[in-house]
Each structure stands twice: as structure tokens, then as C-alpha cells.
Design a protein around this motif. Structure first.
Motif, short mmCIF file in Angstrom:
data_model
loop_
_atom_site.label_atom_id
_atom_site.label_comp_id
_atom_site.label_asym_id
_atom_site.label_seq_id
_atom_site.Cartn_x
_atom_site.Cartn_y
_atom_site.Cartn_z
N GLN A 127 44.54 50.22 33.04
CA GLN A 127 43.43 50.29 32.08
C GLN A 127 42.92 48.89 31.72
N GLN A 128 43.84 47.98 31.43
CA GLN A 128 43.44 46.61 31.11
C GLN A 128 42.73 45.96 32.30
N LEU A 129 43.27 46.19 33.49
CA LEU A 129 42.67 45.64 34.70
C LEU A 129 41.24 46.12 34.86
N ARG A 130 41.03 47.41 34.72
CA ARG A 130 39.70 47.98 34.93
C ARG A 130 38.70 47.47 33.89
N GLN A 131 39.14 47.26 32.68
CA GLN A 131 38.27 46.72 31.64
C GLN A 131 37.78 45.32 32.01
N GLN A 132 38.69 44.49 32.50
CA GLN A 132 38.34 43.12 32.84
C GLN A 132 37.42 43.07 34.07
N VAL A 133 37.73 43.90 35.07
CA VAL A 133 36.92 43.90 36.29
C VAL A 133 35.53 44.47 35.99
N LEU A 134 35.47 45.49 35.18
CA LEU A 134 34.17 46.08 34.82
C LEU A 134 33.29 45.05 34.12
N ALA A 135 33.87 44.30 33.21
CA ALA A 135 33.09 43.27 32.50
C ALA A 135 32.56 42.23 33.47
N ALA A 136 33.36 41.84 34.45
CA ALA A 136 32.91 40.86 35.43
C ALA A 136 31.80 41.43 36.30
N ARG A 137 31.96 42.70 36.70
CA ARG A 137 30.93 43.32 37.54
C ARG A 137 29.62 43.49 36.76
N GLN A 138 29.70 43.85 35.48
CA GLN A 138 28.50 43.99 34.66
C GLN A 138 27.81 42.65 34.45
N ALA A 139 28.58 41.57 34.57
CA ALA A 139 28.00 40.23 34.47
C ALA A 139 27.41 39.77 35.80
N GLY A 140 27.41 40.66 36.80
CA GLY A 140 26.79 40.35 38.08
C GLY A 140 27.67 39.61 39.07
N LYS A 141 28.97 39.63 38.84
CA LYS A 141 29.87 38.87 39.70
C LYS A 141 30.41 39.72 40.86
N THR A 142 30.64 39.07 41.98
CA THR A 142 31.29 39.68 43.13
C THR A 142 32.79 39.63 42.90
N ILE A 143 33.49 40.72 43.18
CA ILE A 143 34.92 40.79 42.93
C ILE A 143 35.69 40.48 44.22
N GLY A 144 36.49 39.44 44.16
CA GLY A 144 37.36 39.08 45.28
C GLY A 144 38.81 39.34 44.90
#
Length: 294
Positions: free
Chosen positions: A8-25
Motif C-alpha cells: 500500500q505504501q509503495l503504491r501511494q508513492q509510485v502513484l504520486a510520482a506517476r501523477q507528477a508525470g514521471k517515468t517509473i524505473g
């Protein structure tokens, strides 16, 4: 860098990064990090990714319980290395978080063909454990790119086939093997070597280089492998396997295939595994035949 321990914590952090327009590596690891792992982080950062690493010693991929119990757990030191490398997020779950219903009831992802032979023969069930945990991690992180080291050549092939077969929207990027100055492929398992064994360990890489050179000079495959096995033993290592396979499909090759109707610039991979003391070392060299070895 932020460290989280739950999905859950992981998904919250990744979602925030994706909403900020970032590519996830994403860089999945089992910890006990070395320069090779950090090179994967460096590549993800060079690709301008929001970089997520995971540290999870996955029990499903160990066929030997003693090997699992002695695998080094070095989370504080790993966190320091990742933060220094500019990693953005570390996911460090425990076994119950990854397998909440227990390992015996876990659905297993099996990738046929490329998981057979080589390390698949030496470590029964290993690649089922790898493909299962990586598929779970991909579903948890939902990365755009995932980075793996070429040292584990068969593992990369397994993951690429899994991604293609299951239509996962992930780009798998293989990063060249990180090596010590004497050619030894960097591995967490190198820590099992004594000082004397560490001096012998580069013999595996030397042997693979000799196979590659002999093939490029027209020697038969069977002769190359036989001679290489003898030299590996003379260097103090006990061969597990030495093979030459198609670099793209990982299909086995024969001398007849290599000597008849060979396409120009045909790519093969020379793979080897050997035992040295309590360590099992693996390595590979990619070779383009009909072209001089550099």
C-alpha cells in the motif's frame, strides 16, 4: 530516499510520482548490494526515471534452505548505497507481505523453454521462483522500465519471455555485467570466497573468453567445450556447465549449426557456471561470429 515496507505504501508513492508525470524505473534486488546493482540504479537515473529499488530475499527461488538462511541481509548498508546513488524509493517487504497466504498456496508463474537447461537444471524450481516474484513485483510497482544485469543472462531471457507472453507493459533493459579489474563478474555470492579462492575465481571468465576466441577461429564447438572444461579444472574450479547458445533465443547450438550456413555476424552467448569452495559462480560472454573478437 524513502523506504517503505508495505504494498500500500509503495503504491501511494509510485502513484504520486506517476501523477507528477514521471517515468517509473524499477531495479529488483535481493540486497547485499555491490557496484553491479548500483550500475542498474545509475542507468535508471540516466534514463530520467523515478527510480524504485526493491530488496527481498525471495524464498521461492532457493532450492537449498541452507543457501537461503545464509544469504546476507545487509539492509542498513544497502540503504546507504541506494541513497548515495540517487534512488528515489526503496521497497523492502517481509515474506508475509509478499506471500500473505503462505508459499505453498502461492500461484506459480512458469516460463517454458528458456528456463530449461543451464541454471534451470542445476537449480530446480529456481526460475519458477524468479518469474513468480518478478511478476508480483511488476504488478506492485507497475514500472515503465525494469533493469537487470546481463550477468544473469538466462534470468533476463526468462523475464523477457514472461513479459512478452503475458503482455506486461514493461520494457526490460539489460545492463552490461559489472566486473572487477581482473574480470570477475560482480556478485553478492563472491563474498563466500576465501582470499585464495578469490584469486582463482577469474578463471571462469578467462575460460569463457578462450571458448569465444576458439570459436571465432573456427574450432569445433565440442572441442572448445572439452578443452575449456579441462582448463577450468586446472584453474581450481569445478565446472557445472559450459555451453554456447543462440544469444537471442537461448536455444542450444551444435558444431554443425555453427559451421553450415552461418549468417554473417551471428550472435551467440558463451555461458558457464562453476563451483569454487562454497560459492557457485556464473558468467557469460556474448560473441559475434564471422567478426573478429575485440
Amino acid at each position: 530516499m524513502k523506504t517503505v515496507h508495505t504494498i500500500q505504501q509503495l503504491r501511494q508513492q509510485v502513484l504520486a510520482a506517476r501523477q507528477a508525470g514521471k517515468t517509473i524505473g524499477f531495479v529488483p534486488t535481493m540486497g547485499n548490494l555491490h557496484t553491479g546493482h548500483i550500475s542498474l540504479i545509475d542507468r535508471a537515473k540516466a534514463d530520467q526515471c523515478f527510480t524504485v529499488a526493491s530488496i527481498f530475499v525471495n524464498p521461492l527461488q532457493f532450492d537449498d534452505k541452507n543457501d537461503l538462511s545464509r544469504y546476507p541481509r545487509t539492509l542498513p548498508q544497502d540503504q546507504q548505497q541506494l541513497e548515495a546513488a540517487g534512488c528515489d524509493l526503496l521497497f523492502a517487504p517481509d515474506v508475509d507481505e509478499m506471500y500473505p497466504n503462505g508459499q505453498d498456496e502461492q500461484s506459480i508463474v512458469h516460463v517454458p523453454v528458456v528456463s530449461e537447461g543451464l541454471c534451470g537444471d542445476s537449480r530446480p524450481g529456481h526460475f519458477d521462483g524468479v518469474s513468480t516474484v518478478v511478476s508480483k513485483l511488476f504488478n506492485q510497482v507497475l514500472p515503465d522500465n525494469a533493469y537487470f544485469g546481463e550477468k544473469d543472462f538466462q534470468q533476463v531471457a526468462v523475464i523477457r519471455k514472461m513479459v512478452a507472453d503475458l503482455c506486461m507493459p514493461v520494457t526490460v533493459i539489460a545492463v552490461p555485467t559489472a566486473r572487477a579489474e581482473d574480470g570477475l563478474a560482480l556478485s553478492s555470492r563472491n563474498g563466500y570466497l576465501s582470499a585464495e579462492e578469490r584469486q582463482q575465481a577469474p578463471g571462469l571468465h578467462q575460460t569463457l573468453q578462450e571458448i569465444a576466441t576458439a570459436l571465432s577461429q573456427g574450432s569445433t564447438l565440442e572441442h572448445c567445450i572439452q578443452q575449456a572444461g579441462e582448463r577450468l579444472g586446472q584453474r581450481g574450479l569445478r565446472p557445472d556447465y559450459l555451453e554456447v547458445r543462440h544469444a537471442d533465443s537461448l536455444q542450444p547450438l551444435t558444431s554443425e549449426q555453427l559451421q553450415t550456413d552461418l549468417p554473417t555476424n551471428f550472435s551467440v552467448v558463451v555461458l558457464g557456471a562453476a563451483f569454487l569452495g562454497s560459492a557457485r559462480l556464473i558468467d557469460n560472454i556474448q560473441v559475434t561470429l564471422n567478426q573478429a573478437i575485440e
